[in-house]
Design a protein around this motif. Structure first.
Motif, PDB file in Angstrom:
ATOM      1  N   TYR A   1       3.905   5.535  -5.673  1.00 45.88           N
ATOM      2  CA  TYR A   1       3.862   5.436  -7.134  1.00 45.88           C
ATOM      3  C   TYR A   1       2.749   6.310  -7.720  1.00 45.88           C
ATOM      4  CZ  TYR A   1       3.144   3.400 -11.755  1.00 45.88           C
ATOM      5  OH  TYR A   1       2.970   3.228 -13.099  1.00 45.88           O
ATOM      6  N   LEU A   2       1.555   6.237  -7.123  1.00 46.82           N
ATOM      7  CA  LEU A   2       0.427   7.002  -7.649  1.00 46.82           C
ATOM      8  C   LEU A   2       0.571   8.497  -7.413  1.00 46.82           C
ATOM      9  CD1 LEU A   2      -2.629   4.733  -6.741  1.00 46.82           C
ATOM     10  CD2 LEU A   2      -1.655   5.146  -9.001  1.00 46.82           C
ATOM     11  N   SER A   3       1.298   8.881  -6.368  1.00 47.33           N
ATOM     12  CA  SER A   3       1.446  10.319  -6.092  1.00 47.33           C
ATOM     13  C   SER A   3       2.231  11.024  -7.192  1.00 47.33           C
ATOM     14  CB  SER A   3       2.120  10.534  -4.745  1.00 47.33           C
ATOM     15  OG  SER A   3       3.470  10.105  -4.788  1.00 47.33           O
ATOM     16  N   GLY A   4       3.006  10.286  -7.953  1.00 48.81           N
ATOM     17  CA  GLY A   4       3.739  10.880  -9.060  1.00 48.81           C
ATOM     18  C   GLY A   4       2.847  11.321 -10.208  1.00 48.81           C
ATOM     19  N   PHE A   5       1.637  10.802 -10.276  1.00 47.32           N
ATOM     20  CA  PHE A   5       0.713  11.142 -11.360  1.00 47.32           C
ATOM     21  C   PHE A   5      -0.138  12.362 -11.059  1.00 47.32           C
ATOM     22  CE2 PHE A   5       1.362   6.571 -12.021  1.00 47.32           C
ATOM     23  CZ  PHE A   5       1.835   6.610 -13.325  1.00 47.32           C
ATOM     24  N   GLY A   6      -0.249  12.744  -9.804  1.00 46.34           N
ATOM     25  CA  GLY A   6      -1.096  13.876  -9.418  1.00 46.34           C
ATOM     26  C   GLY A   6      -2.086  13.435  -8.359  1.00 46.34           C
ATOM     27  N   ILE A   7      -2.602  14.393  -7.633  1.00 41.83           N
ATOM     28  CA  ILE A   7      -3.468  14.084  -6.500  1.00 41.83           C
ATOM     29  C   ILE A   7      -4.793  13.470  -6.931  1.00 41.83           C
ATOM     30  CG2 ILE A   7      -4.462  16.392  -6.313  1.00 41.83           C
ATOM     31  CD1 ILE A   7      -3.488  14.155  -3.368  1.00 41.83           C
ATOM     32  N   ASN A   8      -5.403  13.975  -8.004  1.00 46.51           N
ATOM     33  CA  ASN A   8      -6.681  13.412  -8.446  1.00 46.51           C
ATOM     34  C   ASN A   8      -6.526  11.968  -8.892  1.00 46.51           C
ATOM     35  OD1 ASN A   8      -8.258  15.642  -7.921  1.00 46.51           O
ATOM     36  ND2 ASN A   8      -8.003  16.508  -9.957  1.00 46.51           N
TER      37      ASN A   8
ATOM     38  N   PHE B   1      -7.476   6.316  -8.268  1.00 46.50           N
ATOM     39  CA  PHE B   1      -7.016   4.943  -8.467  1.00 46.50           C
ATOM     40  C   PHE B   1      -6.655   4.257  -7.156  1.00 46.50           C
ATOM     41  CE2 PHE B   1      -6.222   6.930 -12.638  1.00 46.50           C
ATOM     42  CZ  PHE B   1      -7.136   6.169 -13.356  1.00 46.50           C
ATOM     43  N   GLY B   2      -6.178   5.025  -6.169  1.00 42.82           N
ATOM     44  CA  GLY B   2      -5.914   4.444  -4.852  1.00 42.82           C
ATOM     45  C   GLY B   2      -7.192   3.928  -4.204  1.00 42.82           C
TER      46      GLY B   2
ATOM     47  N   GLY C   1       0.812  -1.212   0.000  1.00 35.51           N
ATOM     48  CA  GLY C   1       0.000   0.000   0.000  1.00 35.51           C
ATOM     49  C   GLY C   1       0.846   1.263   0.000  1.00 35.51           C
ATOM     50  N   SER C   2       1.945   1.232   0.756  1.00 32.96           N
ATOM     51  CA  SER C   2       2.838   2.398   0.801  1.00 32.96           C
ATOM     52  C   SER C   2       3.496   2.641  -0.551  1.00 32.96           C
ATOM     53  CB  SER C   2       3.915   2.194   1.864  1.00 32.96           C
ATOM     54  OG  SER C   2       3.335   2.046   3.134  1.00 32.96           O
ATOM     55  N   PHE C   3       4.008   1.579  -1.149  1.00 38.20           N
ATOM     56  CA  PHE C   3       4.651   1.733  -2.455  1.00 38.20           C
ATOM     57  C   PHE C   3       3.642   2.170  -3.516  1.00 38.20           C
ATOM     58  CE2 PHE C   3       7.924  -1.388  -0.814  1.00 38.20           C
ATOM     59  CZ  PHE C   3       8.869  -0.398  -0.576  1.00 38.20           C
ATOM     60  N   LEU C   4       2.422   1.642  -3.429  1.00 39.57           N
ATOM     61  CA  LEU C   4       1.386   2.057  -4.372  1.00 39.57           C
ATOM     62  C   LEU C   4       1.070   3.542  -4.213  1.00 39.57           C
ATOM     63  CD1 LEU C   4      -0.689   1.152  -6.520  1.00 39.57           C
ATOM     64  CD2 LEU C   4      -2.291   0.865  -4.633  1.00 39.57           C
ATOM     65  N   GLY C   5       0.984   4.001  -2.963  1.00 41.78           N
ATOM     66  CA  GLY C   5       0.722   5.411  -2.710  1.00 41.78           C
ATOM     67  C   GLY C   5       1.824   6.309  -3.253  1.00 41.78           C
TER      68      GLY C   5
END
Length: 189
Positions: A147-154, A159-160, A141-145
């Motif tokens: 990773y996804l934060s690099g795409f933007g908050i929305n 997707f999270g 979950g931490s790594f996913l967060g």
């Protein structure tokens, strides 16, 4: 003139809302129904806490942030699609919560102590496996967060939240398998 009408409509709406809340709080039938609903929700939360949280709050992120993404990408048509999906999600959530209420009542009738009792048994008889699963889930979950934060908050919120909703049944299945294993070990001891 229009601003005065809009302000008056706004004030009227909130006055009527407050009056409705006052009259609803005095209604015995509504109060009894609310107490009954709270008991049902507590029973579901006792037996299915992760699924309960996913159903209650999991769709909020994709609806709010996903709507912004759809509006940016597709305009009003994308926003309309997200609103339609939100209405579908409401129906799905309602049906799923009714199903969980029935399952929780069956578990309660069988004498099941709930999720916390199951986890205590798992921790007692399968501590290494359970701790390894917990660590893997936390790091995943931490790594996913990150990773996804690099795409933007929305995108991260949308997707999270969707991944959380999709992961919840898998998490329930893993807990069930650990519980079966723990029951088996408890009966052989």
């Amino acid at each position: 003139m229009q601003s005065e009408i809009a302000g008056l409509a706004f004030v009227t709406f909130f006055v009527l809302l407050i009056l409705f809340i006052i009259f609803a709080s005095k209604n015995k039938k509504l109060m009894n129904q609310a107490k009954e609903n709270i008991k049902k929700q507590d029973l579901v939360a006792k037996h299915y806490p992760a699924i309960n949280v996913a159903l209650r709050f999991g769709f909020i992120g994709p609806i709010i942030s996903g709507n912004q993404l759809a509006l940016q990408a597709y305009g009003k048509t994308g926003g309309s699609v997200v609103v339609g999906l939100a209405l579908l999600a409401i129906a799905f959530t309602y049906k799923a919560s009714l199903f969980l209420e029935k399952k929780a009542k069956l578990r309660e009738a069988e004498g099941d102590g709930g999720f916390k009792v199951r986890v205590k048994l798992i921790k007692k008889h399968c501590p290494t496996d359970y701790n390894a699963y917990t660590i893997i889930a936390c790091f995943g979950g931490s790594f996913l967060g990150v990773y996804l934060s690099g795409f933007g908050i929305n995108q991260a919120i949308t997707f999270g939240s969707l991944i959380f909703i999709l992961f919840t049944p898998l998490d329930h299945w893993v807990h069930h398998k650990f519980f079966e294993k723990a029951k088996q070990r408890a009966s052989t001891n």
